[in-house]
Design a protein around this motif. Sequence first.
Motif, PDB file in Angstrom:
ATOM      1  N   LYS A 198       8.523   8.461 -18.235  1.00  0.00           N
ATOM      2  CA  LYS A 198       8.971   8.161 -16.873  1.00  0.00           C
ATOM      3  C   LYS A 198      10.136   7.181 -16.865  1.00  0.00           C
ATOM      4  N   ARG A 233       7.718   8.437  -7.352  1.00  0.00           N
ATOM      5  CA  ARG A 233       6.812   7.444  -6.783  1.00  0.00           C
ATOM      6  C   ARG A 233       6.571   7.658  -5.295  1.00  0.00           C
ATOM      7  N   SER A 241       5.822  -1.538 -10.042  1.00  0.00           N
ATOM      8  CA  SER A 241       5.370  -1.095 -11.360  1.00  0.00           C
ATOM      9  C   SER A 241       6.107  -1.790 -12.499  1.00  0.00           C
ATOM     10  N   ASP A 277       3.452   5.862 -20.661  1.00  0.00           N
ATOM     11  CA  ASP A 277       4.138   4.611 -20.345  1.00  0.00           C
ATOM     12  C   ASP A 277       3.095   3.522 -20.175  1.00  0.00           C
ATOM     13  N   ARG A 296      -0.834  -1.638 -16.618  1.00  0.00           N
ATOM     14  CA  ARG A 296      -0.520  -0.366 -15.952  1.00  0.00           C
ATOM     15  C   ARG A 296      -0.238   0.682 -17.026  1.00  0.00           C
ATOM     16  N   ALA A 338       0.358   4.970 -17.669  1.00  0.00           N
ATOM     17  CA  ALA A 338       0.592   6.314 -17.129  1.00  0.00           C
ATOM     18  C   ALA A 338       0.623   7.304 -18.281  1.00  0.00           C
ATOM     19  N   SER A 358       0.916  13.882 -14.034  1.00  0.00           N
ATOM     20  CA  SER A 358       0.656  12.567 -14.606  1.00  0.00           C
ATOM     21  C   SER A 358      -0.507  11.877 -13.907  1.00  0.00           C
ATOM     22  N   TRP A 359      -1.143  10.980 -14.665  1.00  0.00           N
ATOM     23  CA  TRP A 359      -2.216  10.108 -14.170  1.00  0.00           C
ATOM     24  C   TRP A 359      -1.826   8.679 -14.485  1.00  0.00           C
ATOM     25  N   GLU A 360      -2.069   7.787 -13.530  1.00  0.00           N
ATOM     26  CA  GLU A 360      -1.720   6.384 -13.691  1.00  0.00           C
ATOM     27  C   GLU A 360      -2.918   5.521 -13.341  1.00  0.00           C
ATOM     28  N   HIS A 412      -6.598   4.373  -9.464  1.00  0.00           N
ATOM     29  CA  HIS A 412      -6.071   5.547 -10.151  1.00  0.00           C
ATOM     30  C   HIS A 412      -5.139   6.309  -9.212  1.00  0.00           C
ATOM     31  N   ASN A 413      -3.997   6.715  -9.748  1.00  0.00           N
ATOM     32  CA  ASN A 413      -3.013   7.490  -9.002  1.00  0.00           C
ATOM     33  C   ASN A 413      -2.701   8.774  -9.760  1.00  0.00           C
TER      34      ASN A 413
END
Length: 679
Positions: free
Chosen positions: A45, A67, A78, A558, A591, A593, A605-607, A627-628
């Motif tokens: 990213k 985002r 972030s 990331d 953080r 990702a 993607s999962w963050e 979680h995003n």
Amino acid sequence: MYATRSIKAALLCGAATALALPATAQTIDENDVILLDEIELGKSKREVQTEKAESETVINQEEMNDRQANTIAELVDSVPGVTLINGASPQGSGINIRGFGANSTYGSDQKVLIQVDGASVGSEELYRIGTQLFTDPELYKNVTVLRGMGGSYEYGSGAVGGTVLLETKDASDFTDGEVGFRFRQTLQYSSNGDGLTSSSILAWQPTQNFEVLGNYVYRDQGEMVDGDGNTIGNSAFDAPSWMVKAKGTFGNDGDHSLTFSYADTNSQESDVPYDSFGTTGGSFGNVDRDIHTQTATLKYNFNPLDSDLIDLTVQLSYANQEIDQSYVSGSSPLETTGSWPFLQPLVDADHQYETTKLTIKNASQFVTGSASHNMRYGVEWSERERAENTAASAPGGTDERLALFVVDEIDFGNGWVVTPGLRFEDQEIGSDSTRYYDNSAAMGGVSAIYKFANGWGIFGSAGYTENMPIIDDLGTPAYMTQPEKAKSFELGFSYAQNEVFTAADSLAFKVTAYQTDLWDVTSYTQSIGGSSYSIDEIDTKGLEIEARYSMASGFYMDLNANIQRGDYFASAAPSGSQYGDFEGIPADQLRVAVGKRFGDKIDLSWEAVVNDAMTRSTTPTGGFTIHNLRATFRPEQGVFADSEIRLGLENAFDKLYTPHLATRAAPGRTFKVTWAKTF
């Protein structure tokens, strides 16, 4: 530029050799020719700036789109070391970097610089009103965050926390430099608060040398709810924004250019709490508030191809922020008490800040011995005017400054790059109703990085800056000759290499330890035993980690983290309470990702965002993990062909949490969908 010249020289030498030896070239057998397959490295990213000693993060257009941010604050949260004071809406929000910047009492303490196309924006301390971030993320294509003092000396003084540089979009970003029209439409829906956004961009390039862009953004956000379904007060906003930008090039080989940009954002709020941070229980009552933000820049550049000594930029900028507010009668429980005559001028006050700045800067590239230099130097004049109003806590006045600066990036060619920077600033500040004060300060620092051939690097920096007196303190004469002073030290190591674990993978990381000391403090207080005491000194230290990993298969990861501690000294506090934990320190954060790209058509993607509990505070907060999920699709066929579809699920498990330093709960589960297409 030197690397480019080396490449050109190698190409010319190769061409000359081929021309000089035609017979030899004709005797090469095709069986002796080895064809190398093109190796395409994966990407994550965000890049990690391992080539620089400074703590710098660049958020490009692709990440900004990914985002789906509602505010500028949500674009930069972030970045390691960056913490938001709220942030889901522009009102009552701000940016805190390494413990300095916005706080819940004032929208800004002048220790984080924010510039739009070089124009200095935002206001000074306004009681209980956040004012840094009234602009729309859809206007911008690039955000650079400089953490700490490193790299700040050519932009301004007092950047104890850091600097945020925003760059608006250009027509050529859509026309690719080709003559013609391009139109881009973006539509976004957010489920939490039924948020709607439309961005319409018209890019026109009538000739190769002239381009024009028009951008209109309408963003409407209703009241959001937290993880328990409770309404988040003061979270609704309506903020139309628009921008025009034109650029023309002329002269021999287009070595002259002239660029004009103008951006405008309005926000209207009816019957909302005066205290936009929500920390006073509504005692100040409600107001009708209109906020109007304007920035305009005119930039001339002269960069002749036949000279590396001249890359001259002359830029005139103007930033204006108006806050008109009127008290809603009967909304304060204190209206019938004796304290109300003192408070009413505050809540009824209108505010206006106008900042005009002229910057003349040149960049020169030259060689001395074995060292190559990239030197940037110039002069800057600025004038900030704050309008008179009825609030005694917000005096009117003028802050005029003249600054000289020089930054020289010196590459010794043996792995060492050393960058000293200096800034001298002279200030005259005051008003006709008070008096005028003269201050001056010299500040500067040096950073250095050594790059080993195997991809490792070590770096460090030391810096000193002064935060000059501000108009808001004109009522306190002792503060008008007392700049806040700060010094900072950084030390770290980095690594960047390809083909580390597998063929065509890429790994980079950067670890930075930092320490910042601030003294002669005028902008912070500490609550002790129910009373407020001025802080004299603040010492902070922390550790930042940035890392990325990607594979040719499309897998990427990331990671960034920030761990920070801080102490204060307050000489006027009672014995035994003069030392303690500084309240501006954010909670420790990690953080991560993880994602997978399928060509350039699909990105999933999962963050995870993990905040530790903050117990070293008079207002402790609990830890949390949210979680995003994000997905991007670029269909090649069908009704959505050649468009971008982005899906986002933020706070996927509907967690109820309030980030440390924030004054209101964060939004609960939010689904976002964005459609964009360039015609």
